[in-house]
Design a protein around this motif. Sequence first.
Motif, PDB file in Angstrom:
ATOM      1  N   ILE A 138       0.830  -1.208   0.000  1.00 16.85           N
ATOM      2  CA  ILE A 138       0.000   0.000   0.000  1.00 16.85           C
ATOM      3  C   ILE A 138       0.861   1.253   0.000  1.00 16.85           C
ATOM      4  O   ILE A 138       0.551   2.237  -0.676  1.00 16.85           O
ATOM      5  CB  ILE A 138      -0.957  -0.021   1.221  1.00 16.85           C
ATOM      6  N   ARG A 139       1.961   1.213   0.737  1.00 21.20           N
ATOM      7  CA  ARG A 139       2.882   2.349   0.796  1.00 21.20           C
ATOM      8  C   ARG A 139       3.459   2.673  -0.583  1.00 21.20           C
ATOM      9  O   ARG A 139       3.825   3.806  -0.868  1.00 21.20           O
ATOM     10  CB  ARG A 139       4.001   2.014   1.786  1.00 21.20           C
ATOM     11  N   ASN A 140       3.490   1.683  -1.435  1.00 23.67           N
ATOM     12  CA  ASN A 140       4.030   1.870  -2.783  1.00 23.67           C
ATOM     13  C   ASN A 140       2.944   1.929  -3.849  1.00 23.67           C
ATOM     14  O   ASN A 140       3.195   1.672  -5.033  1.00 23.67           O
ATOM     15  CB  ASN A 140       5.023   0.747  -3.102  1.00 23.67           C
ATOM     16  N   GLY A 141       1.723   2.280  -3.424  1.00 24.05           N
ATOM     17  CA  GLY A 141       0.638   2.535  -4.367  1.00 24.05           C
ATOM     18  C   GLY A 141      -0.037   1.307  -4.923  1.00 24.05           C
ATOM     19  O   GLY A 141      -0.722   1.392  -5.945  1.00 24.05           O
ATOM     20  N   LEU A 142       0.110   0.162  -4.265  1.00 27.43           N
ATOM     21  CA  LEU A 142      -0.485  -1.079  -4.744  1.00 27.43           C
ATOM     22  C   LEU A 142      -1.617  -1.507  -3.813  1.00 27.43           C
ATOM     23  O   LEU A 142      -2.028  -0.753  -2.949  1.00 27.43           O
ATOM     24  CB  LEU A 142       0.597  -2.165  -4.824  1.00 27.43           C
ATOM     25  N   ASP A 143      -2.127  -2.707  -4.016  1.00 26.83           N
ATOM     26  CA  ASP A 143      -3.222  -3.231  -3.196  1.00 26.83           C
ATOM     27  C   ASP A 143      -2.681  -4.351  -2.312  1.00 26.83           C
ATOM     28  O   ASP A 143      -1.495  -4.666  -2.353  1.00 26.83           O
ATOM     29  CB  ASP A 143      -4.340  -3.738  -4.109  1.00 26.83           C
ATOM     30  N   LYS A 144      -3.559  -4.973  -1.551  1.00 27.69           N
ATOM     31  CA  LYS A 144      -3.135  -6.041  -0.639  1.00 27.69           C
ATOM     32  C   LYS A 144      -2.924  -7.356  -1.391  1.00 27.69           C
ATOM     33  O   LYS A 144      -3.417  -7.542  -2.505  1.00 27.69           O
ATOM     34  CB  LYS A 144      -4.193  -6.233   0.453  1.00 27.69           C
ATOM     35  N   LEU A 145      -2.206  -8.269  -0.771  1.00 31.83           N
ATOM     36  CA  LEU A 145      -1.984  -9.589  -1.333  1.00 31.83           C
ATOM     37  C   LEU A 145      -3.309 -10.302  -1.586  1.00 31.83           C
ATOM     38  O   LEU A 145      -4.254 -10.172  -0.810  1.00 31.83           O
ATOM     39  CB  LEU A 145      -1.137 -10.440  -0.382  1.00 31.83           C
ATOM     40  N   LYS A 146      -3.367 -11.073  -2.657  1.00 31.42           N
ATOM     41  CA  LYS A 146      -4.570 -11.829  -3.008  1.00 31.42           C
ATOM     42  C   LYS A 146      -4.453 -13.309  -2.650  1.00 31.42           C
ATOM     43  O   LYS A 146      -5.423 -14.056  -2.788  1.00 31.42           O
ATOM     44  CB  LYS A 146      -4.832 -11.695  -4.506  1.00 31.42           C
ATOM     45  N   ASN A 147      -3.298 -13.731  -2.212  1.00 31.10           N
ATOM     46  CA  ASN A 147      -3.061 -15.149  -1.923  1.00 31.10           C
ATOM     47  C   ASN A 147      -3.818 -15.626  -0.697  1.00 31.10           C
ATOM     48  O   ASN A 147      -4.117 -14.852   0.205  1.00 31.10           O
ATOM     49  CB  ASN A 147      -1.571 -15.400  -1.700  1.00 31.10           C
ATOM     50  N   ARG A 148      -4.104 -16.916  -0.672  1.00 35.35           N
ATOM     51  CA  ARG A 148      -4.629 -17.554   0.526  1.00 35.35           C
ATOM     52  C   ARG A 148      -3.463 -17.856   1.464  1.00 35.35           C
ATOM     53  O   ARG A 148      -2.335 -18.055   1.015  1.00 35.35           O
ATOM     54  CB  ARG A 148      -5.379 -18.837   0.157  1.00 35.35           C
ATOM     55  N   PHE A 149      -3.762 -17.901   2.757  1.00 37.08           N
ATOM     56  CA  PHE A 149      -2.725 -18.078   3.774  1.00 37.08           C
ATOM     57  C   PHE A 149      -3.014 -19.277   4.656  1.00 37.08           C
ATOM     58  O   PHE A 149      -4.173 -19.595   4.944  1.00 37.08           O
ATOM     59  CB  PHE A 149      -2.643 -16.832   4.672  1.00 37.08           C
ATOM     60  N   ILE A 150      -1.943 -19.913   5.096  1.00 37.10           N
ATOM     61  CA  ILE A 150      -2.013 -20.946   6.126  1.00 37.10           C
ATOM     62  C   ILE A 150      -1.049 -20.554   7.231  1.00 37.10           C
ATOM     63  O   ILE A 150       0.114 -20.246   6.967  1.00 37.10           O
ATOM     64  CB  ILE A 150      -1.643 -22.335   5.578  1.00 37.10           C
TER      65      ILE A 150
END
Length: 223
Positions: A138-150
């Motif tokens: 976000i600090r670099n003008g992008l969005d959040k990760l879309k990956n699933r997490f474990i």
Amino acid sequence: MVFNWFKRKKNEVNYPDFWLEYLNTFKSKKRGIIQETRFVAFDTETTGFDSKTDRILSIGAVSITGKTIQVNQSLEIYIEQDVFKPETVKIHGLLKKGSLQKITEIEAIKLFLDYIKDAVLVAHHAGFDKKMVNEMLIRNGLDKLKNRFIDTGILYNKSKHIIYRDNLKEHYSLDDLSDELNVTKEDRHTASGDALITAMVFLKILARLDKRKNLKWGYLLGR
């Protein structure tokens, strides 16, 4: 309302190519069986625990496919620092002006996204690492990760509950899991070392679940 919609659409169009390439990896709805799913175990070393004011010092990641750790395809990144807290050096050992080759945050983001693609991400206390990476994006003008997490801590608790109904802990450190699962702690508290330890812990937990016929995709993802 119309203005907000226009602004959001305009921002999407203005995303850099490397971010759009990352998003494109999620377009396929095909889901392989668990043995074919690509996982990426990763870890971050940071200047502290505040996702807003602290920064990522390094990222380590290793790919897991077919229940095999691809050690020769691992990722290790060191990031140039504006924020530096000398009191944390005794934990991660990274100096602001050390001899390791460091790159900018945006360069680190490009390498990390290109490495993970649409893999399922595995981390110990995954919420923290996820939050730190998302803030960097976000600090670099992008969005959040879309990956699933474990989260290996949560997954371990589930596997332990299958065998032991008593003496369960809410919180397991990576050291706890390494000791209980007989995983070496070499290079502990380095991002690359902790990523590899997390990968080995993850596979040990999978073996336990597989043995008890509980190795199901939804189960791994907490569904």
